[in-house]
Design a protein around this motif. Structure first.
Motif, PDB file in Angstrom:
ATOM      1  N   LEU A 102      -1.630 -10.700  -4.143  1.00  8.56           N
ATOM      2  CA  LEU A 102      -0.526 -11.348  -3.512  1.00  8.56           C
ATOM      3  C   LEU A 102      -0.994  -9.715  -1.842  1.00  8.56           C
ATOM      4  O   LEU A 102      -1.246 -10.498  -1.305  1.00  8.56           O
ATOM      5  CB  LEU A 102       0.430 -12.304  -3.234  1.00  8.56           C
ATOM      6  CG  LEU A 102       0.527 -13.315  -2.657  1.00  8.56           C
ATOM      7  CD1 LEU A 102      -0.396 -14.212  -2.048  1.00  8.56           C
ATOM      8  CD2 LEU A 102       2.231 -13.225  -2.418  1.00  8.56           C
ATOM      9  N   TYR A 103      -0.437  -9.211  -2.975  1.00  9.32           N
ATOM     10  CA  TYR A 103      -0.528  -7.936  -2.084  1.00  9.32           C
ATOM     11  C   TYR A 103      -1.627  -7.033  -1.931  1.00  9.32           C
ATOM     12  O   TYR A 103      -2.458  -6.614  -0.556  1.00  9.32           O
ATOM     13  CB  TYR A 103       0.165  -6.068  -2.896  1.00  9.32           C
ATOM     14  CG  TYR A 103       2.072  -6.639  -2.680  1.00  9.32           C
ATOM     15  CD1 TYR A 103       2.814  -6.584  -1.622  1.00  9.32           C
ATOM     16  CD2 TYR A 103       2.688  -6.796  -4.028  1.00  9.32           C
ATOM     17  CE1 TYR A 103       3.768  -6.464  -1.613  1.00  9.32           C
ATOM     18  CE2 TYR A 103       4.385  -6.808  -3.482  1.00  9.32           C
ATOM     19  CZ  TYR A 103       4.520  -6.859  -2.205  1.00  9.32           C
ATOM     20  OH  TYR A 103       5.925  -6.779  -2.374  1.00  9.32           O
ATOM     21  N   VAL A 104      -2.673  -7.548  -2.809  1.00  6.08           N
ATOM     22  CA  VAL A 104      -4.442  -7.316  -2.357  1.00  6.08           C
ATOM     23  C   VAL A 104      -4.732  -7.778  -1.328  1.00  6.08           C
ATOM     24  O   VAL A 104      -5.129  -7.758  -0.353  1.00  6.08           O
ATOM     25  CB  VAL A 104      -5.160  -7.237  -3.605  1.00  6.08           C
ATOM     26  CG1 VAL A 104      -6.499  -6.953  -3.284  1.00  6.08           C
ATOM     27  CG2 VAL A 104      -4.558  -6.569  -4.955  1.00  6.08           C
ATOM     28  N   GLU A 105      -4.565  -8.858  -1.067  1.00  5.74           N
ATOM     29  CA  GLU A 105      -4.980  -9.916   0.068  1.00  5.74           C
ATOM     30  C   GLU A 105      -3.960  -9.915   1.141  1.00  5.74           C
ATOM     31  O   GLU A 105      -4.831  -9.329   2.438  1.00  5.74           O
ATOM     32  CB  GLU A 105      -4.694 -11.566  -0.691  1.00  5.74           C
ATOM     33  CG  GLU A 105      -4.703 -12.463   0.925  1.00  5.74           C
ATOM     34  CD  GLU A 105      -4.487 -13.985   0.110  1.00  5.74           C
ATOM     35  OE1 GLU A 105      -4.878 -14.611   1.141  1.00  5.74           O
ATOM     36  OE2 GLU A 105      -4.303 -14.555  -0.937  1.00  5.74           O
ATOM     37  N   LEU A 106      -2.230  -9.703   1.039  1.00  4.15           N
ATOM     38  CA  LEU A 106      -2.120  -8.581   2.442  1.00  4.15           C
ATOM     39  C   LEU A 106      -2.722  -7.649   2.636  1.00  4.15           C
ATOM     40  O   LEU A 106      -3.253  -7.660   4.073  1.00  4.15           O
ATOM     41  CB  LEU A 106      -0.750  -8.380   2.422  1.00  4.15           C
ATOM     42  CG  LEU A 106       0.122 -10.309   2.058  1.00  4.15           C
ATOM     43  CD1 LEU A 106       1.548  -9.678   1.016  1.00  4.15           C
ATOM     44  CD2 LEU A 106       0.262 -10.534   3.387  1.00  4.15           C
ATOM     45  N   ALA A 107      -3.284  -6.513   1.583  1.00  3.55           N
ATOM     46  CA  ALA A 107      -3.855  -5.353   2.111  1.00  3.55           C
ATOM     47  C   ALA A 107      -5.558  -5.760   3.512  1.00  3.55           C
ATOM     48  O   ALA A 107      -5.356  -4.936   4.753  1.00  3.55           O
ATOM     49  CB  ALA A 107      -3.923  -4.423   1.262  1.00  3.55           C
ATOM     50  N   GLY A 121       0.101   0.689   2.349  1.00  2.05           N
ATOM     51  CA  GLY A 121       1.443   0.011   1.354  1.00  2.05           C
ATOM     52  C   GLY A 121       1.662  -0.681   0.933  1.00  2.05           C
ATOM     53  O   GLY A 121       2.229  -0.655  -0.340  1.00  2.05           O
ATOM     54  N   HIS A 122       0.717  -1.909   1.361  1.00  2.00           N
ATOM     55  CA  HIS A 122       0.735  -3.485   0.407  1.00  2.00           C
ATOM     56  C   HIS A 122       0.177  -3.369  -1.252  1.00  2.00           C
ATOM     57  O   HIS A 122       0.287  -3.266  -2.546  1.00  2.00           O
ATOM     58  CB  HIS A 122       0.002  -4.683   1.006  1.00  2.00           C
ATOM     59  CG  HIS A 122       0.958  -4.652   1.858  1.00  2.00           C
ATOM     60  ND1 HIS A 122       2.376  -5.680   1.850  1.00  2.00           N
ATOM     61  CD2 HIS A 122       0.222  -5.748   3.596  1.00  2.00           C
ATOM     62  CE1 HIS A 122       2.267  -5.762   3.048  1.00  2.00           C
ATOM     63  NE2 HIS A 122       1.370  -5.573   4.370  1.00  2.00           N
ATOM     64  N   LEU A 123      -0.929  -1.761  -0.564  1.00  5.24           N
ATOM     65  CA  LEU A 123      -1.764  -2.083  -2.572  1.00  5.24           C
ATOM     66  C   LEU A 123      -1.200  -0.830  -3.548  1.00  5.24           C
ATOM     67  O   LEU A 123      -1.290  -0.530  -4.223  1.00  5.24           O
ATOM     68  CB  LEU A 123      -3.262  -1.780  -1.460  1.00  5.24           C
ATOM     69  CG  LEU A 123      -4.368  -1.597  -0.889  1.00  5.24           C
ATOM     70  CD1 LEU A 123      -5.664  -1.104  -0.560  1.00  5.24           C
ATOM     71  CD2 LEU A 123      -4.467  -2.933  -2.006  1.00  5.24           C
ATOM     72  N   VAL A 136      -7.151  -0.200  -6.887  1.00  5.54           N
ATOM     73  CA  VAL A 136      -6.784  -0.312  -5.713  1.00  5.54           C
ATOM     74  C   VAL A 136      -6.455   1.110  -5.271  1.00  5.54           C
ATOM     75  O   VAL A 136      -6.509   1.502  -4.044  1.00  5.54           O
ATOM     76  CB  VAL A 136      -5.478  -0.131  -6.642  1.00  5.54           C
ATOM     77  CG1 VAL A 136      -4.542  -0.441  -5.522  1.00  5.54           C
ATOM     78  CG2 VAL A 136      -5.875  -2.151  -6.425  1.00  5.54           C
ATOM     79  N   LEU A 137      -6.370   1.995  -5.985  1.00  3.05           N
ATOM     80  CA  LEU A 137      -7.000   3.612  -5.946  1.00  3.05           C
ATOM     81  C   LEU A 137      -7.596   4.136  -4.627  1.00  3.05           C
ATOM     82  O   LEU A 137      -7.720   4.657  -4.316  1.00  3.05           O
ATOM     83  CB  LEU A 137      -6.689   4.495  -6.588  1.00  3.05           C
ATOM     84  CG  LEU A 137      -5.178   4.701  -7.469  1.00  3.05           C
ATOM     85  CD1 LEU A 137      -5.429   5.679  -8.513  1.00  3.05           C
ATOM     86  CD2 LEU A 137      -3.832   5.348  -6.870  1.00  3.05           C
TER      87      LEU A 137
END
Length: 314
Positions: A102-107, A121-123, A136-137
């Motif tokens: 979900l955080y990846v989607e938010l990013a 920040g989300h990532l 992710v990095l």
């Protein structure tokens, strides 16, 4: 089909009135969710579906399903701002790998909104919940470069450095040092970063040049001599550096610089004239001869004699 649609519309309107008359609670939530799904998938009516999903999301029992349905609707309608807000609300309901996703989607949604700082920040948050580290990095690095986010770029390069080896480690240390040197608050760290790279390879020319620029005055000369040793003998940079050392020094250090310049420039008039001045027209030519033999490495006794001949000192 028309009769079915009309019947469905009448029943939905009746359900709306029933919901309005209901007290807050699980039953109201289930009714609102059923109404939202009807307006979303069967009638359809996006505005009414949004409103019904919102009502269902107010109740704890139906909040999760309501937000999932609402997000699907908003994604289909490409309402990215509303989708971002609805997706963010789901964070409190999940954990672990699902939260990382979900955080990846938010990013991704934040990037659509051109909020690149928020996207990074989300990532970082996704990483803390177990998202794929390298992927992710890499994505954080991309966003930081696109957005000119120097702090985020420095942070992600440091994180990548933790597991880097070989040429990748060398590249990361060099870029980290460059970023640190550009920021007055971290410029003092840049020298330590170049030193870390020199610990891996003491003849690393780029690292020696970087350390030389940042070193305190009392340490610069040592880096200059190390750079002289590391540079290719025929390079112009090495020759310029030896001229600089020779001009800025006196005594034995100056003599050593000029003689080493003669290693690959046996006819260099500036070096020969400097050596004449340093040893004196009537000085001890044996000392000069010995110095050339020990430090000059001009190749042979004949080479040393050539220096004397050109310098008119014997």
């Amino acid at each position: 089909i028309a009769e079915h649609t009309e019947d469905l519309s009448l029943r939905s309107e009746a359900l709306e009135r029933l919901i309005e008359a209901s007290e807050p609670g699980p039953l109201r939530g289930r009714r609102a969710l059923r109404l939202a799904e009807t307006y979303h998938h069967e009638l359809p009516d996006g505005e009414r579906a949004r409103r019904a999903y919102g009502l269902a999301a107010e109740e704890a029992e139906t909040r999760g399903d309501a937000l999932v349905g609402l997000c699907a609707l908003l994604r289909a309608e490409e309402d990215w701002d509303a989708l971002y807000e609805a997706t963010e609300q789901q964070l409190e309901l999940i954990d672990g790998a699902a939260k990382a996703a979900l955080y990846v989607e938010l990013a991704q949604l934040a990037e659509r909104r051109e909020a690149l700082e928020g996207a990074t920040g989300h990532l970082w948050a996704a990483l803390s919940y177990g998202a794929d580290r390298d992927r992710v990095l890499s994505e954080i690095e991309r966003l930081a470069r696109v957005g000119g986010l120097a702090f985020q770029l420095l942070r992600v390069l440091r994180k990548q450095l933790e597991s880097a080896e070989g040429e990748t480690r060398r590249r990361l240390l060099g870029e980290i040092a460059g970023l640190q040197a550009d920021d007055p608050e971290t410029v003092s760290d840049a020298l330590e970063t170049w030193r870390a790279r020199l610990a891996d390879d003491e003849e690393d020319i780029e690292a020696l040049q970087g350390a030389l620029q940042l070193a305190p005055e009392g340490e610069k000369r040592a880096y200059e001599w190390r750079l002289v040793d590391a540079l290719p003998p025929e390079s112009e940079a090495r020759e310029d550096l030896l001229r600089e050392i020779g001009a800025d020094s006196d005594g034995a250090e100056a003599r050593q610089a000029w003689v080493r310049l003669l290693e690959h420039s046996i006819d260099d008039e500036e070096a020969i004239e400097a050596l004449q001045t340093l040893y004196g027209e009537d000085g001890d030519m044996a000392v000069l001869r010995d110095h050339l033999a020990r430090y000059g490495h001009v190749g042979s006794p004949e080479g040393i004699e050539r220096v004397f001949e050109l310098g008119r000192v014997c």
